[in-house]
Every structure is written in structure tokens, then in C-alpha cells.
Write an enzyme that holds these catalytic residues in place. Structure first.
Site, PDB file in Angstrom:
ATOM      1  N   GLY A  57       8.017   6.738   6.787  1.00  0.00           N
ATOM      2  CA  GLY A  57       9.257   6.919   7.522  1.00  0.00           C
ATOM      3  C   GLY A  57       9.535   5.811   8.516  1.00  0.00           C
ATOM      4  N   MET A  58       8.479   5.196   9.067  1.00  0.00           N
ATOM      5  CA  MET A  58       8.674   4.180  10.090  1.00  0.00           C
ATOM      6  C   MET A  58       8.562   2.763   9.554  1.00  0.00           C
ATOM      7  SD  MET A  58       6.650   5.809  13.336  1.00  0.00           S
ATOM      8  CE  MET A  58       6.939   4.330  14.303  1.00  0.00           C
ATOM      9  N   ASP A 117       1.588  13.766  15.120  1.00  0.00           N
ATOM     10  CA  ASP A 117       2.023  13.676  13.721  1.00  0.00           C
ATOM     11  C   ASP A 117       0.808  13.785  12.801  1.00  0.00           C
ATOM     12  OD1 ASP A 117       3.882  13.455  11.675  1.00  0.00           O
ATOM     13  OD2 ASP A 117       3.735  11.277  11.583  1.00  0.00           O
ATOM     14  N   LYS A 164       1.249  -2.633   8.909  1.00  0.00           N
ATOM     15  CA  LYS A 164       2.491  -1.861   8.833  1.00  0.00           C
ATOM     16  C   LYS A 164       3.609  -2.637   9.520  1.00  0.00           C
ATOM     17  CE  LYS A 164       2.891   2.632   9.232  1.00  0.00           C
ATOM     18  NZ  LYS A 164       2.895   4.023   9.747  1.00  0.00           N
ATOM     19  N   LEU A 216       0.815  -1.213   0.000  1.00  0.00           N
ATOM     20  CA  LEU A 216       0.000   0.000   0.000  1.00  0.00           C
ATOM     21  C   LEU A 216       0.848   1.262   0.000  1.00  0.00           C
ATOM     22  CD1 LEU A 216      -2.839  -0.963   2.507  1.00  0.00           C
ATOM     23  CD2 LEU A 216      -2.977  -0.840   0.021  1.00  0.00           C
ATOM     24  N   GLY A 217       2.026   1.194   0.601  1.00  0.00           N
ATOM     25  CA  GLY A 217       2.866   2.376   0.629  1.00  0.00           C
ATOM     26  C   GLY A 217       4.053   2.188   1.551  1.00  0.00           C
TER      27      GLY A 217
END
Length: 609
Positions: A34-35, A146, A52, A30-31
Site C-alpha cells: 500500500g505504501m 499494522d 522499499k 520483491l512485491g
């Protein structure tokens, strides 16, 4: 509309991407952030979720792991209409990961980048939805810190805020000065950019920037290098010249440099309703048609990755069919771990439906088994053959004919247990007779201290057993900085004790709760034990808590101050020292108290209910 455009949103797995994470078989990428990297996968029922996987650079840092675990536990408490709930996680594995509900919609950053700014009604509905999301997030004691257009997804029925609080795990880790970047500073608040200070008001500043970005199609403090943007945020005013006049007062107040001067979330929602010429109601038409079309594209999900084809038969390795990895088709040994059982709530994708060209049933929905009778068959790990559906040409071996079943002769049971039991009963009867003949009080010294087991107070010997042997005191376990939100409760048996929302904490069974009504003083209390407020001369310890006889069930906050200690004795037998660390400020959008806990679990016998 063809399915071709949606291919850009779901990138295929590349070399180096895992095939399975935590029992979830990955379907697409999906993408990348940064983490870590975000993948599409499915629950057992076929529901898509976003998983993730944290970057190795972070997962190798012990401080990051500690904070990541804390933030995931806090995020699991957030259940709002405008947030993507946490579905599953693994914070202790070799590579930590987090799974949330999949939201079929573009991010605000992507939508504005592709189609420009949004109309006023869309901006107002976006602002109201994000404000409601922040209200729930702050209510759980979390500051997002964030909040940016990439973390706001546009679904068909309103926005969704994601990644709340997770960025905190990356703060102050060993990676701070190594060039690893978690995000852009474009949407930071001045206090966050200058000193790293964050509060719920920090998210209000970011919300004002998001509203301006959605309306004008670019950041209010401009773009460029990180240092240049940070300087403008701290020292200069934003460029609001293109913000619609109706929206300008709201954005201006949110972007006030002083955190105390920013509006509350309730005020923001009220202002949005005042600005709108029509009643604000979320619906299918809340976005422009061009952006809504992007949602439709993201509903064309790729199918889960197929199971690898059956491999040629090879001699098993010594560990391949060990008791922990039984032969497929055979029941596992008692107590053995099923190697096909995934962690968490997920199961791998279903087995393939046959070889190409072979007749077979219609493929099932993603995540569902091929046939009701095969529901218990999970997809074997890579390298194992797929057994539920034999390939064409497979010759089934002839059935084995067994002789009639004859139960084996049962060995004659030994009566050792009966003999021992009888001896014990006889001894107890004799002791009882002797005890009844002794004068009053002599049994305390000669019969093994029969009164000590049930006293529950007095000396530190209250943990002794009825047989006269003293039970060793449990080792204390400490937990620091627990934020307990209004009407939330904790249980001492939980490890770690995580705050959970209670329906009726006062009359429930909570070991410890915090409650704040407008009509009564704010207080902490217990619905399942006793509380003792220690004076300044006392030091909280197991011995102190056992010796205390001053008990209550509720203590108001006006009786305690930062550093005050309380003994908590639960009916389940746990003892804890609660150290009060203060309450959230009046300008804080959330209402919570912060406490430290030192717990001695099973320090006493549980009380009879």
C-alpha cells in the site's frame, strides 16, 4: 529442486522501475504494498537487502514526509533477534526509501495461503518470536499498529517482524480520504478501528489474531469488505471454533475487547511455554517441511543487474566532465564530489567482466569488485563507459614520454602574516604592561572585559569573547514529543537529538538520560553537565538558564509533573530547556518519558575536560 519456482518470488524490473536507488543497483521486484514497492538489491559486501521505495502519492505529502522521517529514526533503534533491522534510508530525497535486511522466507500470509494452517508447535514458536519482537519494538517507544500476517516473515530460524511503526506515517495525511489504502483492517484492534486509538495493547490484539490465523488458516473475524470486517471487530466476537483447545485460552485473552484486560508480552511468552508439551526452542525444524521448502527457493537469489555496455564515444556535454563529474580515470579536483560514490552505505554493482565470449576471470560474488586492484572502481552511472576492463580490440594509445621532472620555482613567500603577528604580539605586551600598572579593577573597564569570558553565570553576557566583543546568542531550535526509553540517552549536539541506548547512562557522558530501577526512584539526569528544576513562576529561556545557580545532576520523577521545565547546561557549551510531558502508563509494555526540547547550541564556551 530447480531454480524455476524461485522465479515467481523475484520478478524482473519493468518499465518505470528505477535501475538505481540511493546508489543501490536494483536486482528484482520483491512485491508491491500500500505504501510502495519493494526491490531486492545488495550491499557492497554482497549481502541481499530489501529496499522499499515510497509511492509518489505519499512522498508529495509534507505531513507524511515529516512522520516518515520520525518513524525511520525510531525504527533504526530497534535491533532484535526477531526483527529485520533498518540498514539505510533516505527520507529527504525526491522519492523517499527505506532499506532493511532481506529475510529469505515467505510471509505468514503467503505460507498459510499456500499450505493451510500450521501445527501447534509452529504456532507457539511463531507467537513467542513475534512477542519477543514486539518487546524490543515497544522498548524503543514504537507501536507497530499494522501487525498482520503479511508483515511477519518466516525465516529458517524463527519469525521476523517488519514494517514496525512505518504505518503511522500514513495516518492523518492529506491522502486519508482519497481512496489510497495502506493496508487491510482485518487485524485491527477494536479501539483502533473505532477511534484510531493505538497503544502497545493494540499490537497484543493483533498478535492474538495472528496466532489464530496461523492455527486455523483464516482470519478470526472473517473476510469480506472493509466495512463489514470493521463492524465485526468492533461489535461482534471472533469465530474461534476451530482454534486448537490448547491455544484457545491464550487467543481469547489477547482478543479481549478492553485493552486493559489483554495479557502482557511476558505473560504471553509464559503461557506459550505452559501450553507446549515439549520445551520451545527455535531451530531449523520449527516449520513444516512444505513451508521450509519455500525458504530454500528464496535463497536462490537473482544476480545484480549488469552494468550497461560501453557506449560509443561522444563529445561530452558542458556539465558531463565538470569538476563535480571528473573524467573517468582522472583524480577529482580537490573538494569535488565523486559522482560514483553512492549515498548511505551502499555502492552500485561491480563492473561487467568483459564482453560475451571473451576470456575473463570467474564472476565474483554479488557486490564484490572483480579484482582486488579494482576495488576502488565503482560502476559508472548509465551512459558512462566502463573503463576498468577494455573491450577486445581496444587499442591502447602509445605511452606519453615525459621529460625529467623539474620542480617549479617556488614563489618567494610573503611575510605579511609574520608582520601582522608581530604587531599583534607587540600590542598585547604593551597592554599587559599598562594593565599591570593600573589599580585593581580598572582593567575590567579598559582592557576589554577580561572577566566576562570565563564567568559562565550571572547575566546573559556570558557568551562574550575574551577580546571584548559580545558574541551573538544562538537561535533556539525546538523538538517536540521525544520519547526517551528507560536507560536511553540523548546528546544536545545531535540534530535532531535521537535517543540512543547507553551502557551506563548515570556515569557516562550523556547530556540527558532517563533511568528507572526497581530499587531506586525513576529519574532523569545528566552525566555531562548540570540540571536546574525551574519553579512554576519561572519561564524557561536562555536568560533564565544562564542566571540560575541551583544545580543538580539528577531529578526524580516524583518532583516533576506534566509541563515542568528544567534547564540543562552541558559541559560542551549547549543550553536547553527540557519540558516534561509525562511517563508511559502502568499498563504500557514499554517504559519511557516524553519530553520537549528547546536547544541553544554553543551558547557558552565549552568547559575544559
Amino acid at each position: 529442486m530447480t531454480s524455476t519456482p524461485s522465479a515467481n518470488h523475484f520478478k524482473p524490473l519493468q518499465e518505470g522501475d528505477p535501475a538505481v536507488v540511493g546508489g543501490y543497483r536494483l536486482a528484482a521486484v520483491l512485491g508491491t504494498g500500500g505504501m510502495g514497492k519493494v526491490y531486492l538489491t545488495y550491499t557492497p559486501g554482497g549481502r541481499p537487502i530489501a529496499l522499499k521505495v515510497i509511492r509518489p502519492e505519499f512522498s508529495e505529502d509534507p505531513e507524511f514526509r515529516r512522520r516518515f522521517k520520525q518513524e525511520v529514526q525510531a525504527a533504526q533503534r530497534v535491533q532484535g533477534l526477531y526483527t529485520a533491522p533498518v540498514i539505510d534510508s533516505d527520507t529527504d530525497g525526491a522519492q523517499p526509501w527505506l532499506a532493511t535486511a532481506y529475510v529469505p522466507g515467505p510471509s505468514l500470509a503467503h505460507a498459510v495461503g499456500q499450505h493451510g494452517g500450521l501445527p501447534l508447535r509452529s504456532v507457539l514458536l511463531l507467537t513467542v518470536g513475534v512477542a519477543e519482537a514486539l518487546h524490543v519494538i515497544h522498548g524503543a517507544g514504537i507501536v507497530h499498529r499494522d501487525l498482520k500476517p503479511a508483515n511477519v516473515l518466516l525465516a529458517s530460524d524463527g519469525p521476523r517482524v517488519i514494517d514496525f511503526g512505518i504505518a503511522r506515517a500514513a495516518d492523518s495525511t492529506a491522502l486519508t480520504g482519497t481512496g489510497v489504502s495502506v493496508g487491510t483492517p482485518t487485524f485491527m484492534a477494536p479501539e483502533q478501528a473505532a477511534a484510531g486509538t493505538v497503544s502497545p495493547a493494540t499490537d497484543i490484539f493483533a498478535l492474538g489474531q495472528i496466532a489464530a490465523f496461523a492455527a486455523i488458516g483464516s482470519p478470526a473475524f472473517g473476510e469480506g469488505s472493509s466495512h463489514a470486517v470493521l463492524y465485526r471487530i468492533v461489535h461482534e466476537d471472533p469465530d474461534l471454533s476451530r482454534v486448537p483447545a490448547e491455544l484457545l485460552p491464550l487467543v481469547t485473552r489477547c482478543l479481549t475487547r478492553d485493552p486493559a484486560g489483554r495479557p502482557s508480552l511476558t505473560e504471553i511468552i509464559e503461557l506459550c511455554h505452559e501450553i507446549s508439551p515439549v520445551a520451545l526452542r527455535q531451530g531449523e525444524d520449527w516449520l513444516p517441511q512444505a513451508v521450509a521448502g519455500s525458504i530454500t527457493e528464496r535463497l536462490r537469489l537473482p544476480e545484480p543487474a549488469k552494468t550497461p555496455p560501453p557506449q560509443p564515444a561522444v563529445a561530452p556535454t558542458p556539465t558531463q566532465f565538470s569538476p563535480q563529474n571528473p573524467v573517468p580515470g582522472q583524480p577529482p579536483a580537490p573538494g569535488a564530489v565523486n559522482p560514483y560514490a553512492p549515498t548511505g552505505f551502499a555502492t552500485p554493482a561491480p563492473p561487467t567482466q568483459g564482453t560475451p565470449g571473451a576470456p575473463g576471470p570467474v564472476p565474483p560474488a554479488p557486490g564484490y569488485p572483480a579484482h582486488p586492484t579494482q576495488a576502488h572502481h565503482a560502476t559508472p552511472p548509465p551512459g558512462y563507459p566502463t573503463y576498468p576492463t577494455p573491450a577486445p580490440g581496444y587499442h591502447t594509445p602509445p605511452p606519453v614520454i615525459h621529460a625529467p621532472y623539474v620542480p617549479p620555482a617556488r614563489p618567494k613567500p610573503k611575510r605579511t602574516g609574520l608582520i601582522v603577528t608581530g604587531a599583534i604580539v607587540g600590542t598585547l605586551v604593551v597592554l599587559g604592561v599598562i594593565g599591570s600598572l593600573l589599580p585593581d579593577g580598572s582593567s575590567d573597564d579598559k582592557a576589554g572585559g577580561s572577566n566576562s569570558a570565563g564567568s559562565g553565570s550571572g547575566s546573559g553576557d556570558s557568551g562574550t569573547t575574551g577580546g571584548g566583543g559580545k558574541r551573538a546568542d544562538p537561535k533556539p531550535v525546538s523538538y517536540k514529543g521525544i520519547d526517551l526509553t528507560d536507560r536511553y540517552e540523548i546528546m544536545l549536539a545531535d540534530s535532531p537529538p535521537s535517543p540512543a541506548e547507553g551502557e551506563d547512562v548515570v556515569y557516562g557522558d550523556a547530556d540527558f538520560y532517563y533511568i528507572s530501577y526497581d530499587s531506586v526512584p525513576s529519574s532523569v539526569g545528566t552525566g555531562n553537565g548540570k540540571l536546574v528544576l525551574l519553579n512554576n513562576a519561572q519561564k524557561g529561556s536562555l536568560e533564565t538558564c544562564r542566571a540560575e545557580t541551583r544545580y543538580t545532576e539528577k531529578i526524580t520523577l516524583d518532583q516533576i509533573s506534566d509541563g515542568s521545565q528544567m534547564c540543562l547546561l552541558s559541559d560542551a557549551g549547549h543550553i536547553a530547556v527540557v519540558t516534561y510531558r509525562g511517563k508511559s502508563g502502568a499498563d504500557n509494555a514499554s517504559n519511557y518519558v516524553t519530553i520537549d526540547l528547546t536547544i541553544w547550541r554553543n551558547a557558552e564556551e565549552p568547559k575544559d575536560s
